[in-house]
Design a protein around this motif. Structure first.
Motif, PDB file in Angstrom:
ATOM      1  N   GLY A   1      16.484   2.366   2.956  1.00 60.47           N
ATOM      2  CA  GLY A   1      16.754   3.115   1.738  1.00 60.47           C
ATOM      3  C   GLY A   1      17.064   4.560   2.035  1.00 60.47           C
ATOM      4  N   LEU A   2      17.630   5.224   1.042  1.00 54.51           N
ATOM      5  CA  LEU A   2      17.939   6.645   1.118  1.00 54.51           C
ATOM      6  C   LEU A   2      17.306   7.314  -0.099  1.00 54.51           C
ATOM      7  N   VAL A   3      16.458   8.317   0.159  1.00 57.78           N
ATOM      8  CA  VAL A   3      15.653   8.916  -0.897  1.00 57.78           C
ATOM      9  C   VAL A   3      15.882  10.412  -0.912  1.00 57.78           C
ATOM     10  N   ASN A   4      16.033  10.966  -2.113  1.00 51.08           N
ATOM     11  CA  ASN A   4      16.180  12.418  -2.279  1.00 51.08           C
ATOM     12  C   ASN A   4      14.894  12.992  -2.866  1.00 51.08           C
ATOM     13  N   GLU A   5      14.423  14.083  -2.255  1.00 46.36           N
ATOM     14  CA  GLU A   5      13.255  14.837  -2.725  1.00 46.36           C
ATOM     15  C   GLU A   5      12.048  13.921  -2.939  1.00 46.36           C
ATOM     16  N   ILE A   6      11.565  13.391  -1.824  1.00 48.09           N
ATOM     17  CA  ILE A   6      10.429  12.477  -1.842  1.00 48.09           C
ATOM     18  C   ILE A   6       9.135  13.249  -1.606  1.00 48.09           C
ATOM     19  N   ILE A   7       8.038  12.757  -2.173  1.00 46.35           N
ATOM     20  CA  ILE A   7       6.699  13.288  -1.923  1.00 46.35           C
ATOM     21  C   ILE A   7       5.791  12.102  -1.608  1.00 46.35           C
ATOM     22  N   THR A   8       5.216  12.076  -0.391  1.00 47.82           N
ATOM     23  CA  THR A   8       4.303  11.008   0.002  1.00 47.82           C
ATOM     24  C   THR A   8       3.007  11.622   0.518  1.00 47.82           C
ATOM     25  N   GLU A   9       1.935  10.854   0.428  1.00 43.81           N
ATOM     26  CA  GLU A   9       0.626  11.301   0.915  1.00 43.81           C
ATOM     27  C   GLU A   9       0.275  10.512   2.171  1.00 43.81           C
ATOM     28  N   GLN A  10      -0.160  11.260   3.208  1.00 40.97           N
ATOM     29  CA  GLN A  10      -0.500  10.637   4.479  1.00 40.97           C
ATOM     30  C   GLN A  10      -1.867  11.149   4.942  1.00 40.97           C
TER      31      GLN A  10
ATOM     32  N   ALA B   1       0.824  -1.215   0.000  1.00 42.39           N
ATOM     33  CA  ALA B   1       0.000   0.000   0.000  1.00 42.39           C
ATOM     34  C   ALA B   1       0.855   1.262   0.000  1.00 42.39           C
ATOM     35  N   GLU B   2       2.149   1.132   0.252  1.00 38.28           N
ATOM     36  CA  GLU B   2       3.037   2.298   0.302  1.00 38.28           C
ATOM     37  C   GLU B   2       3.457   2.696  -1.109  1.00 38.28           C
ATOM     38  N   GLU B   3       3.276   3.973  -1.436  1.00 40.73           N
ATOM     39  CA  GLU B   3       3.664   4.510  -2.730  1.00 40.73           C
ATOM     40  C   GLU B   3       4.265   5.895  -2.542  1.00 40.73           C
ATOM     41  N   PHE B   4       5.303   6.209  -3.315  1.00 37.33           N
ATOM     42  CA  PHE B   4       5.824   7.568  -3.312  1.00 37.33           C
ATOM     43  C   PHE B   4       6.673   7.772  -4.564  1.00 37.33           C
ATOM     44  N   THR B   5       6.889   9.038  -4.877  1.00 33.51           N
ATOM     45  CA  THR B   5       7.790   9.434  -5.974  1.00 33.51           C
ATOM     46  C   THR B   5       8.916  10.257  -5.383  1.00 33.51           C
ATOM     47  N   CYS B   6      10.063  10.271  -6.054  1.00 36.22           N
ATOM     48  CA  CYS B   6      11.218  11.016  -5.547  1.00 36.22           C
ATOM     49  C   CYS B   6      12.123  11.364  -6.718  1.00 36.22           C
ATOM     50  N   LYS B   7      13.173  12.084  -6.413  1.00 38.03           N
ATOM     51  CA  LYS B   7      14.138  12.478  -7.442  1.00 38.03           C
ATOM     52  C   LYS B   7      15.229  11.438  -7.613  1.00 38.03           C
ATOM     53  N   GLU B   8      15.619  10.814  -6.485  1.00 39.56           N
ATOM     54  CA  GLU B   8      16.698   9.823  -6.518  1.00 39.56           C
ATOM     55  C   GLU B   8      16.477   8.852  -5.376  1.00 39.56           C
ATOM     56  N   LEU B   9      16.800   7.556  -5.616  1.00 43.18           N
ATOM     57  CA  LEU B   9      16.510   6.545  -4.598  1.00 43.18           C
ATOM     58  C   LEU B   9      17.600   5.487  -4.577  1.00 43.18           C
ATOM     59  N   LYS B  10      17.890   5.052  -3.352  1.00 44.61           N
ATOM     60  CA  LYS B  10      18.778   3.921  -3.140  1.00 44.61           C
ATOM     61  C   LYS B  10      18.108   3.008  -2.126  1.00 44.61           C
TER      62      LYS B  10
ATOM     63  N   GLY C   1      -4.617  12.555   3.607  1.00 44.96           N
ATOM     64  CA  GLY C   1      -5.037  13.897   3.236  1.00 44.96           C
ATOM     65  C   GLY C   1      -3.939  14.929   3.302  1.00 44.96           C
ATOM     66  N   GLY C   2      -2.792  14.609   3.903  1.00 44.19           N
ATOM     67  CA  GLY C   2      -1.662  15.516   3.949  1.00 44.19           C
ATOM     68  C   GLY C   2      -0.539  15.022   3.053  1.00 44.19           C
ATOM     69  N   PHE C   3       0.387  15.925   2.709  1.00 44.56           N
ATOM     70  CA  PHE C   3       1.498  15.583   1.821  1.00 44.56           C
ATOM     71  C   PHE C   3       2.817  15.933   2.518  1.00 44.56           C
ATOM     72  N   VAL C   4       3.776  15.010   2.432  1.00 43.63           N
ATOM     73  CA  VAL C   4       5.081  15.189   3.054  1.00 43.63           C
ATOM     74  C   VAL C   4       6.128  15.287   1.955  1.00 43.63           C
ATOM     75  N   HIS C   5       6.860  16.421   1.933  1.00 45.96           N
ATOM     76  CA  HIS C   5       7.990  16.619   1.021  1.00 45.96           C
ATOM     77  C   HIS C   5       9.273  16.581   1.853  1.00 45.96           C
ATOM     78  N   SER C   6      10.306  15.970   1.302  1.00 45.30           N
ATOM     79  CA  SER C   6      11.572  15.908   2.031  1.00 45.30           C
ATOM     80  C   SER C   6      12.729  15.924   1.052  1.00 45.30           C
ATOM     81  N   GLU C   7      13.776  16.712   1.391  1.00 46.21           N
ATOM     82  CA  GLU C   7      14.975  16.732   0.555  1.00 46.21           C
ATOM     83  C   GLU C   7      15.730  15.424   0.686  1.00 46.21           C
ATOM     84  N   ILE C   8      15.951  14.965   1.909  1.00 45.37           N
ATOM     85  CA  ILE C   8      16.658  13.702   2.146  1.00 45.37           C
ATOM     86  C   ILE C   8      15.825  12.887   3.130  1.00 45.37           C
ATOM     87  N   THR C   9      15.530  11.638   2.753  1.00 43.95           N
ATOM     88  CA  THR C   9      14.730  10.754   3.596  1.00 43.95           C
ATOM     89  C   THR C   9      15.454   9.421   3.744  1.00 43.95           C
ATOM     90  N   LYS C  10      15.563   8.986   4.998  1.00 46.56           N
ATOM     91  CA  LYS C  10      16.164   7.686   5.279  1.00 46.56           C
ATOM     92  C   LYS C  10      15.046   6.742   5.681  1.00 46.56           C
TER      93      LYS C  10
END
Length: 873
Positions: free
Chosen positions: A168-177, A151-160, A179-188
Motif C-alpha cells: 500500500g501507499l499511505v499519505n500522512e500516517i500516524i502509528t504507535e510503536q 493487531a496493526e492499526e493506524f490512521t492517515c490522510k490518504e491510502l491506497k 510507546g513511541g509514535f511514527v509520523h510520515s508524509e509518504i509511507t510505502k
C-alpha cells in the motif's frame, strides 16, 4: 415510478452483458443518491450478487457463459473471502470497471482487514482500495482513513491498498510503536511488518502535532522491531535544532531487549573528572534481567555496580543490587592522602500471598560499610541515614497442627560508631496453647480443668556484637554467642467475680550453651596488684529450672457523665476511668542457686563475689524464683464530648462525638518483699487529637519517688523527682480541609465567603502543610538537659502543571538548621522539568533537569547539577 425503475434495471441486466453496461446510479424521486442503510455483501466468483436495499429483489447476473474451449478452464476467484461494505450516504457501482464507490462513513471489511473513511473506492478487478478524508468548514481533515489488519492499526490522510499483495501507499500516517509514535508524509507498505518512510517523524509525544520529534528524511520501519533512518535531526516546538546524525536506529519491542547504558559525565572536587553509570543491560529472559555498570574517576578511583530484578507470577518477585568502590583522595605522599574500600549489598524478596498458605519466605537486606553512602551516594536521605537493618525470614506452619517453625537472619549497624550486630541464625519451634483436658469442640460450661492450657516455645540463636573492622577476623568459637532455650508454661484462670480474675501459672525453662566460664583471683595480674582471671570452658552444658506464680487482677470501668442545657451546643461530657490493680506472688521454689552460681575470693576487698557460670550468655542463667510479690496499680482515662449539630430534614437532633482526651495513663508498682525502695517509678503518658484531628499531641513523663544523696544514689526517702518528660506536637493542614465538611468546594458560594471572587483570582490551589515540634527534658541525676527540635514540610501546586515542595527544620539545642530541601517540578506534557536543591549545610547541592518522560528516549535530556562532592560553586 419506483416499480418502473426496478423493471427497467432487471430488463437491462438480462439483455446486456455486464461488460457492456456503464453505471448503475440509484436515484430517488428527487434525483439524488439513494442512501443505503443495510450491510451489503459482494460474493465474486461465477456469480455477482448486489443487494440494493431491504425491499429490492436480489439482482443475480451470470458471468460470461461462452465456452471458448471444449475443456472448461477453472477460473480463479477474485477474492478468497467475502467482502463486506457499508456507507451512510451513497453506494455507486461501476460494472464496466468493476468498481464500488462509497461515500460518508464508508466501511470495507475483508477477512481481518478493516478500512473506514469518508470516501472509499473499491476496485474489484485489481483488488485495490483507495480512501481519503474530507475537510470541514475550518479546513481540518475529518473522517480520515482508519486501517486495521489484526493487531496493526493506524490512521492517515490518504491510502491506497492492494488486498492481494498486502502492499500500500499511505499519505500522512500516524502509528504507535511500543510507546513511541511514527509520523510520515509518504509511507510505502511492503507487508504487514515492513514500511518505507519519507519525511518521517519519530516522537514519544502523543499529541497530533508533537511538541518535539526526530526528523527522518527517509527510513525503514520493521514493525515491533526497529526503525533504521538515514540523515536525521531534532526538532523542538517546530524549531530545527543543530543536533543531527547521518544515520540512527530506534529499537523497540514488546519484550525485554539488551543494550548499552550510556554513562553521564561530571567533575568532583575530591576525585576529579568522571564518567558514571556506563555499562550494559542484559535481558536474560522474561523472568530475569541484569545490569552491570561502573564509575571511573580521573584520580584513579573507580566503582562497579550490579543490579538484577526477577519475577515469577503468583510465586515471587525481588531485586538484588551490589556495589563496590575503590576510592583515592588527595595526592600520594601528602598528609591529606587516603584510600578507602567500600561495598554494599541490597536484596528485597517478596513471596506472593497465593504461592503457599503454609510456607513463606521474605528478605530485606541492606548491608554496607559505614562510609559507603557518605563517600559514594548523592542522595541526602542515604547520607543522613545512620541506621541500617536487614532481615531474612522463613516460616512454616503445619496444617491442622499447633506447631510452627520460624528461621531468620538479622542484622543492624550504626554508621556513626561502626558498631554492628549479627544474628545468624535465629530459629524457633513453637506450639500454640492447647487444652489437653478439654473435649474437642467444647466451648461452654467449662470446668476448672477445661481451662488448663499448655504451650511450648523453643529458640536457638548465634549472634555477635562487634565493630565493623573486627567482624571478618572474629572467631566463631570465642567471639560469637550462641545457645538454645525452651520453655513449657502451664496456665489457667478462674473468674471469681465479674471483674476479678485469678491466674496461676507453672513454668519450666531450660537452656543449652556451648561454653561456660570460671572466675578466680590471680595475684600475678596488673603487675602484682592482682585481678580477676576469667577462663572459658568449651563444651555443651545444660541448665534448667522451674517456677510457679499466681496473680489476682481487678479491672472495672467507672463512668461519669455531665449534661448541659438543651440550648447549649455542648450536649454532654463523658469521663471513663479504667482503674486496674493486680497482685502477684511467686514462692521460693526451684533448683538450688549454688548449682549455677559460684563464688571467688576478692583478695583486694577480702570479700566473696558471686558470679554465674553462664555470664554473658545469650539467654542468661535459669534460676529458681526467690520469694517475691508485687502490687501493680494503673489508671486509664478517656474524656469525650457530645456536640449538637443542625437538625436534619426530619427534625431529629443529631450529635457528634469529639474526643478531648483519648488516653491519659498512670502506672506504678510496689514490691512487698524488698527491704527498701519498694516503689517503682511513676509513669505517665497521654495522647489526644485537637482541632478536628489536625493537631496530634502526646506527652510522657517519669517521676522517681525517692531522693538522691550527695553521690546521686537513690536513698530510701520520699522526694518525688521528675526525671524524664517529653512533648510532641504534630499539625497538618491541606486545601481539602478548607472545603467544608461535605468535601465539596464552596468557591462559588458568595454567602459563605463574600470576599472571594473567582472572576479574577482562583484561590483553589492544591496544597498541604505540616509542622512538628518536639521538646524533651531529662534529669536522672542533679544535672538536667533540655532539647528542642522543629520540622516543616509542605507542597503546593500553582497550576495543574506546576508543583513546589519543601522540607526543613531547626535544632534549638545545636542552634542550626537541619537538612533542608526545595523542589520545583513542571509537567510539559511529553517533557518534564525539575529543580531540586539543598541550599545550605554540609551537603548543599542542586540539580536542574529537563527530560523526555518516556523511557524510550531517556537519553534525550539536559541536566545541570552540583553534588556536595563536586567542585565548589
Amino acid at each position: 415510478m419506483k416499480l418502473l425503475q426496478r423493471v427497467f434495471i432487471i430488463f437491462i441486466g438480462i439483455v446486456f452483458p455486464l461488460s457492456s453496461f456503464g453505471f448503475i446510479n440509484l436515484t430517488n424521486d428527487y434525483g439524488n443518491y439513494q442512501p443505503v442503510t443495510e450491510w451489503n455483501t459482494v460474493a465474486v466468483s461465477n456469480l455477482l450478487e448486489y443487494k440494493i436495499s431491504e425491499k429490492d429483489t436480489l439482482l443475480k447476473v451470470s458471468s460470461d457463459t461462452l465456452v471458448s474451449d471444449s475443456v472448461k478452464k477453472e477460473k480463479k476467484a477474485f477474492f478468497e473471502a467475502t467482502i463486506e461494505y457499508n456507507s451512510d450516504d451513497t453506494i455507486v457501482f461501476s460494472l464496466t470497471g468493476q468498481k464500488v464507490f462509497l461515500t460518508k462513513n464508508a466501511f470495507v471489511k475483508y477477512g481481518e482487514i478493516e478500512l473506514r473513511a469518508y470516501y472509499i473506492e473499491l476496485d474489484l478487478e485489481k483488488k485495490e482500495a483507495f480512501a481519503y478524508g474530507i475537510k470541514d468548514s475550518t479546513g481540518t481533515f475529518i473522517d480520515t482513513p482508519e486501517f486495521k489488519d489484526g493487531a496493526e492499526e493506524f490512521t492517515c490522510k490518504e491510502l491506497k491498498y492492494n488486498f492481494d499483495t498486502g502492499k500500500g501507499l499511505v499519505n500522512e500516517i500516524i502509528t504507535e510503536q511500543e510507546g513511541g509514535f511514527v509520523h510520515s508524509e509518504i509511507t510505502k507498505r511492503i507487508d504487514d511488518k515492513t514500511f518505507y518512510l519519507r519525511n518521517g517523524k519519530y516522537t514519544t509525544c502523543d499529541h497530533p502535532h508533537p511538541h518535539f520529534y526526530v526528523k527522518m528524511t527517509k527510513a525503514k520501519m520493521i514493525k515491533d522491531d526497529k526503525i533504521v533512518s538515514g540523515p536525521l535531526y531534532l526538532v523542538l516546538e517546530d524549531v530545527p535544532l543543530p543536533i543531527g546524525l547521518p544515520f540512527a536506529m530506534f529499537p523497540f519491542s514488546s519484550s525485554y531487549s539488551s543494550g548499552i547504558i550510556v554513562p553521564s559525565y561530571g567533575e568532583e572536587q575530591r576525585r576529579g573528572f568522571n564518567l558514571r553509570g556506563g555499562g550494559y543491560y542484559w535481558a536474560i529472559n522474561e523472568y530475569l534481567d541484569l545490569a552491570v555498570t561502573g564509575d571511573i574517576f580521573a584520580n584513579g578511583s573507580w566503582g562497579g555496580y550490579m543490579e538484577s530484578s526477577y519475577k515469577k507470577r503468583y510465586r515471587f518477585n525481588g531485586r538484588v543490587a551490589a556495589e563496590y568502590h575503590s576510592n583515592t583522595y588527595g595526592d600520594k605522599g601528602l598528609a591529606d592522602f587516603s584510600e578507602s574500600t567500600d561495598f554494599a549489598i541490597r536484596w528485597n524478596h517478596t513471596q506472593d500471598a497465593k504461592a503457599n498458605p503454609y510456607r513463606t519466605f521474605s528478605a530485606s537486606v541492606n548491608f554496607s560499610t559505614s562510609n559507603n553512602d557518605r563517600n559514594n551516594s548523592q542522595s541526602i536521605q542515604k547520607i543522613t541515614n545512620n541506621q541500617k537493618q536487614s532481615s531474612i525470614s522463613y516460616s512454616k506452619k503445619w496444617a491442622d497442627s499447633p506447631f510452627s517453625l520460624n528461621a531468620s537472619f538479622r542484622h543492624s549497624q550504626n554508621s556513626r560508631d561502626t558498631s554492628i550486630s549479627l544474628t545468624l541464625p535465629s530459629m524457633s519451634l513453637n506450639m500454640t496453647q492447647i487444652y489437653p483436658f478439654r473435649a474437642k469442640g467444647k466451648s461452654t460450661n467449662l470446668k476448672w480443668y477445661d481451662k488448663v492450657g499448655v504451650s511450648y516455645s523453643s529458640k536457638l540463636e548465634n549472634r555477635i556484637n562487634t565493630k565493623e573492622k573486627e567482624l571478618m577476623s572474629s572467631s566463631l568459637v570465642k567471639d560469637w554467642q550462641n545457645g538454645y532455650q525452651h520453655s513449657i508454661p502451664i496456665s489457667t484462670n478462674f473468674k471469681l467475680t465479674k471483674d476479678l480474675t485469678l491466674s496461676p501459672t507453672l513454668n519450666y525453662q531450660g537452656v543449652l550453651y556451648s561454653k561456660s566460664v570460671k572466675k578466680s583471683w590471680d595475684a600475678t595480674l596488673k603487675d602484682g596488684e592482682g585481678g580477676v582471671r576469667t577462663d572459658t570452658i568449651q563444651g555443651f552444658k545444660y541448665a534448667h529450672n522451674y517456677s510457679t506464680s499466681a496473680s489476682l487482677s481487678l479491672s472495672p470501668k467507672i463512668y461519669g457523665m455531665y449534661t448541659f442545657k438543651e440550648s447549649s451546643k455542648l450536649a454532654a461530657i463523658r469521663h471513663v476511668m479504667t482503674p486496674s490493680i493486680s497482685v502477684s506472688y511467686t514462692p521460693e521454689i526451684g533448683i538450688p542457686r549454688s548449682k549455677y552460681y559460684k563464688t571467688y575470693r576478692n583478695e583486694a576487698t577480702d570479700k566473696d563475689v558471686e558470679y554465674s557460670i553462664f555470664e554473658g550468655s545469650v539467654y542468661g542463667t535459669p534460676t529458681g524464683a526467690k520469694e517475691s510479690g508485687s502490687i501493680s496499680f494503673g489508671l486509664d482515662n478517656n474524656v469525650e464530648a457530645k456536640m449538637r449539630t443542625a437538625n436534619d430534614s426530619t427534625g431529629t437532633e443529631e450529635f457528634k462525638k469529639v474526643k478531648i482526651i483519648e488516653s491519659l495513663k498512670f502506672s506504678t508498682s510496689y514490691n512487698m518483699f524488698a527491704d527498701s525502695l519498694n516503689w517503682s517509678n511513676i509513669q505517665m503518658s497521654g495522647r489526644t487529637k485537637l482541632f478536628n484531628q489536625k493537631l496530634d499531641l502526646s506527652v510522657r513523663s517519669t517521676v522517681d519517688p525517692y531522693k538522691l544523696n550527695a553521690n546521686n544514689i537513690r536513698i530510701n526517702e520520699f522526694g518525688p523527682r521528675l526525671t524524664n518528660a517529653s512533648i510532641d506536637l504534630g499539625f497538618s493542614l491541606s486545601s481539602k480541609d478548607l472545603k467544608g465538611d461535605s468535601g465539596k468546594d464552596n468557591k462559588n458560594d458568595k454567602s459563605a465567603e463574600p470576599w472571594r471572587d473567582t472572576r479574577y483570582v482562583d484561590f483553589d490551589i492544591p496544597w498541604s502543610f505540616s509542622i512538628d515540634y518536639g521538646w524533651t527534658y531529662s534529669k536522672p541525676t542533679s544535672k538536667s538537659t533540655v532539647g528542642q527540635r522543629m520540622g516543616v514540610n509542605g507542597n503546593f501546586s500553582l497550576t495543574p502543571k506546576w508543583k513546589v515542595s519543601f522540607s526543613s527544620g531547626y535544632d534549638f539545642t545545636a542552634k542550626e538548621v537541619t537538612s533542608s530541601q526545595f523542589t520545583i517540578t513542571r509537567d510539559l506534557h511529553c517533557w518534564q522539568m525539575s529543580f531540586n536543591t539543598i541550599p545550605f549545610g554540609a551537603y548543599q547541592s542542586y540539580n536542574f533537569r529537563i527530560n523526555v518522560e518516556s523511557s524510550i528516549l531517556a537519553d534525550l535530556k539536559y541536566e545541570k547539577k552540583q553534588a556536595w562532592q563536586d567542585v565548589n560553586f
